[in-house]
Design a protein around this motif. Sequence first.
Motif, PDB file in Angstrom:
ATOM      1  N   VAL A  46      -7.195  13.639   1.945  1.00  0.00           N
ATOM      2  CA  VAL A  46      -8.019  14.165   3.023  1.00  0.00           C
ATOM      3  C   VAL A  46      -7.043  14.618   4.093  1.00  0.00           C
ATOM      4  O   VAL A  46      -6.264  13.821   4.626  1.00  0.00           O
ATOM      5  CB  VAL A  46      -9.002  13.103   3.563  1.00  0.00           C
ATOM      6  CG1 VAL A  46      -9.817  13.676   4.704  1.00  0.00           C
ATOM      7  CG2 VAL A  46      -9.912  12.601   2.446  1.00  0.00           C
ATOM      8  N   LEU A  47      -7.063  15.926   4.368  1.00  0.00           N
ATOM      9  CA  LEU A  47      -6.114  16.554   5.294  1.00  0.00           C
ATOM     10  C   LEU A  47      -6.855  17.152   6.473  1.00  0.00           C
ATOM     11  O   LEU A  47      -8.045  17.467   6.367  1.00  0.00           O
ATOM     12  CB  LEU A  47      -5.365  17.684   4.584  1.00  0.00           C
ATOM     13  CG  LEU A  47      -4.589  17.346   3.326  1.00  0.00           C
ATOM     14  CD1 LEU A  47      -4.129  18.634   2.647  1.00  0.00           C
ATOM     15  CD2 LEU A  47      -3.404  16.479   3.666  1.00  0.00           C
ATOM     16  N   PRO A  48      -6.149  17.375   7.584  1.00  0.00           N
ATOM     17  CA  PRO A  48      -6.777  18.123   8.664  1.00  0.00           C
ATOM     18  C   PRO A  48      -7.176  19.514   8.168  1.00  0.00           C
ATOM     19  O   PRO A  48      -6.450  20.143   7.402  1.00  0.00           O
ATOM     20  CB  PRO A  48      -5.671  18.223   9.724  1.00  0.00           C
ATOM     21  CG  PRO A  48      -4.732  17.117   9.406  1.00  0.00           C
ATOM     22  CD  PRO A  48      -4.795  16.946   7.926  1.00  0.00           C
ATOM     23  N   LYS A  97      -5.333  11.032   4.549  1.00  0.00           N
ATOM     24  CA  LYS A  97      -5.692   9.907   3.705  1.00  0.00           C
ATOM     25  C   LYS A  97      -5.234  10.218   2.292  1.00  0.00           C
ATOM     26  O   LYS A  97      -5.389  11.343   1.816  1.00  0.00           O
ATOM     27  CB  LYS A  97      -7.213   9.732   3.754  1.00  0.00           C
ATOM     28  CG  LYS A  97      -7.738   8.488   3.147  1.00  0.00           C
ATOM     29  CD  LYS A  97      -9.233   8.398   3.420  1.00  0.00           C
ATOM     30  CE  LYS A  97      -9.804   7.188   2.730  1.00  0.00           C
ATOM     31  NZ  LYS A  97     -11.248   7.102   2.887  1.00  0.00           N
ATOM     32  N   ILE A  98      -4.626   9.243   1.644  1.00  0.00           N
ATOM     33  CA  ILE A  98      -4.254   9.333   0.235  1.00  0.00           C
ATOM     34  C   ILE A  98      -5.074   8.267  -0.483  1.00  0.00           C
ATOM     35  O   ILE A  98      -4.821   7.070  -0.313  1.00  0.00           O
ATOM     36  CB  ILE A  98      -2.751   9.081   0.010  1.00  0.00           C
ATOM     37  CG1 ILE A  98      -1.904  10.047   0.812  1.00  0.00           C
ATOM     38  CG2 ILE A  98      -2.422   9.152  -1.471  1.00  0.00           C
ATOM     39  CD1 ILE A  98      -0.416   9.736   0.797  1.00  0.00           C
ATOM     40  N   ASP A  99      -6.062   8.704  -1.240  1.00  0.00           N
ATOM     41  CA  ASP A  99      -6.991   7.788  -1.885  1.00  0.00           C
ATOM     42  C   ASP A  99      -7.536   6.791  -0.852  1.00  0.00           C
ATOM     43  O   ASP A  99      -8.211   7.207   0.076  1.00  0.00           O
ATOM     44  CB  ASP A  99      -6.352   7.096  -3.089  1.00  0.00           C
ATOM     45  CG  ASP A  99      -6.012   8.074  -4.207  1.00  0.00           C
ATOM     46  OD1 ASP A  99      -6.772   9.045  -4.383  1.00  0.00           O
ATOM     47  OD2 ASP A  99      -4.994   7.888  -4.879  1.00  0.00           O
ATOM     48  N   MET A 100      -7.242   5.501  -0.980  1.00  0.00           N
ATOM     49  CA  MET A 100      -7.741   4.494  -0.041  1.00  0.00           C
ATOM     50  C   MET A 100      -6.822   4.307   1.169  1.00  0.00           C
ATOM     51  O   MET A 100      -7.198   3.640   2.124  1.00  0.00           O
ATOM     52  CB  MET A 100      -7.863   3.135  -0.733  1.00  0.00           C
ATOM     53  CG  MET A 100      -8.898   3.093  -1.799  1.00  0.00           C
ATOM     54  SD  MET A 100      -9.150   1.450  -2.532  1.00  0.00           S
ATOM     55  CE  MET A 100      -7.710   0.522  -2.151  1.00  0.00           C
ATOM     56  N   TRP A 160       1.968   6.051  -1.561  1.00  0.00           N
ATOM     57  CA  TRP A 160       2.872   7.079  -1.050  1.00  0.00           C
ATOM     58  C   TRP A 160       4.017   7.368  -2.006  1.00  0.00           C
ATOM     59  O   TRP A 160       4.338   8.510  -2.300  1.00  0.00           O
ATOM     60  CB  TRP A 160       3.416   6.643   0.313  1.00  0.00           C
ATOM     61  CG  TRP A 160       4.277   7.649   1.001  1.00  0.00           C
ATOM     62  CD1 TRP A 160       5.587   7.921   0.749  1.00  0.00           C
ATOM     63  CD2 TRP A 160       3.893   8.528   2.041  1.00  0.00           C
ATOM     64  NE1 TRP A 160       6.047   8.904   1.567  1.00  0.00           N
ATOM     65  CE2 TRP A 160       5.020   9.295   2.384  1.00  0.00           C
ATOM     66  CE3 TRP A 160       2.706   8.737   2.739  1.00  0.00           C
ATOM     67  CZ2 TRP A 160       4.992  10.257   3.384  1.00  0.00           C
ATOM     68  CZ3 TRP A 160       2.689   9.697   3.744  1.00  0.00           C
ATOM     69  CH2 TRP A 160       3.811  10.439   4.045  1.00  0.00           C
ATOM     70  N   LYS A 161       4.670   6.324  -2.473  1.00  0.00           N
ATOM     71  CA  LYS A 161       5.895   6.483  -3.270  1.00  0.00           C
ATOM     72  C   LYS A 161       5.710   7.331  -4.530  1.00  0.00           C
ATOM     73  O   LYS A 161       6.570   8.167  -4.820  1.00  0.00           O
ATOM     74  CB  LYS A 161       6.494   5.120  -3.629  1.00  0.00           C
ATOM     75  CG  LYS A 161       7.163   4.426  -2.461  1.00  0.00           C
ATOM     76  CD  LYS A 161       8.356   5.202  -2.004  1.00  0.00           C
ATOM     77  CE  LYS A 161       9.144   4.445  -0.957  1.00  0.00           C
ATOM     78  NZ  LYS A 161      10.289   5.198  -0.487  1.00  0.00           N
ATOM     79  N   LEU A 210       0.823  -1.209   0.000  1.00  0.00           N
ATOM     80  CA  LEU A 210       0.000   0.000   0.000  1.00  0.00           C
ATOM     81  C   LEU A 210       0.855   1.257   0.000  1.00  0.00           C
ATOM     82  O   LEU A 210       0.591   2.209  -0.734  1.00  0.00           O
ATOM     83  CB  LEU A 210      -0.942   0.006   1.204  1.00  0.00           C
ATOM     84  CG  LEU A 210      -2.129  -0.939   1.124  1.00  0.00           C
ATOM     85  CD1 LEU A 210      -2.859  -0.996   2.455  1.00  0.00           C
ATOM     86  CD2 LEU A 210      -3.068  -0.522   0.017  1.00  0.00           C
ATOM     87  N   ILE A 211       1.897   1.260   0.823  1.00  0.00           N
ATOM     88  CA  ILE A 211       2.787   2.422   0.868  1.00  0.00           C
ATOM     89  C   ILE A 211       3.465   2.600  -0.484  1.00  0.00           C
ATOM     90  O   ILE A 211       3.545   3.716  -1.015  1.00  0.00           O
ATOM     91  CB  ILE A 211       3.848   2.265   1.980  1.00  0.00           C
ATOM     92  CG1 ILE A 211       3.186   2.200   3.348  1.00  0.00           C
ATOM     93  CG2 ILE A 211       4.868   3.378   1.921  1.00  0.00           C
ATOM     94  CD1 ILE A 211       2.384   3.405   3.737  1.00  0.00           C
ATOM     95  N   THR A 212       3.937   1.521  -1.055  1.00  0.00           N
ATOM     96  CA  THR A 212       4.600   1.600  -2.357  1.00  0.00           C
ATOM     97  C   THR A 212       3.634   2.099  -3.426  1.00  0.00           C
ATOM     98  O   THR A 212       4.001   2.912  -4.273  1.00  0.00           O
ATOM     99  CB  THR A 212       5.163   0.221  -2.751  1.00  0.00           C
ATOM    100  OG1 THR A 212       6.071  -0.207  -1.738  1.00  0.00           O
ATOM    101  CG2 THR A 212       5.894   0.281  -4.072  1.00  0.00           C
TER     102      THR A 212
END
Length: 130
Positions: free
Chosen positions: A118-120, A56-59, A31-32, A26-28
């Motif tokens: 999705v950010l604060p 949140k980044i997408d899922m 995030w990457k 998921l990170i790869t």
Amino acid sequence: MTTGQIVLAIVLFDLLFVVPVLIFGLITGFWKPLEHAHPSVEAAEDAVGRNFQSMKIDMLNLGYCVHLKVDATYLHIEPTLLLRLVRAQRMSVPWDALSLKKHGKRMSKVKLGTHTLVLPRWAAEMALPD
């Protein structure tokens, strides 16, 4: 082996091997690509930051897994130790690359290319007002 021992062996295998592989994947996957597109730059001295924030980044839900800093030009995202263990690195996303979708009560949705973040709300409001 009894049924209980077999179940315990399967659960331990899942916890020790399958879950870390899934997290790494998921990170790869999420995030990457963002990390490579938005390399880290030094935050301005007047940057406002909060530790152990959720985003949140997408899922990919990163609850309490990032430290955020906001300055006039960038949103600086630094992974906590848990994410750094799976090779996540810092990134600095320019505000002009983000577009506001909506402000919620506590969180804000923004678009970054094809990704939805999705950010604060406090972080998004500083550079992306209504």
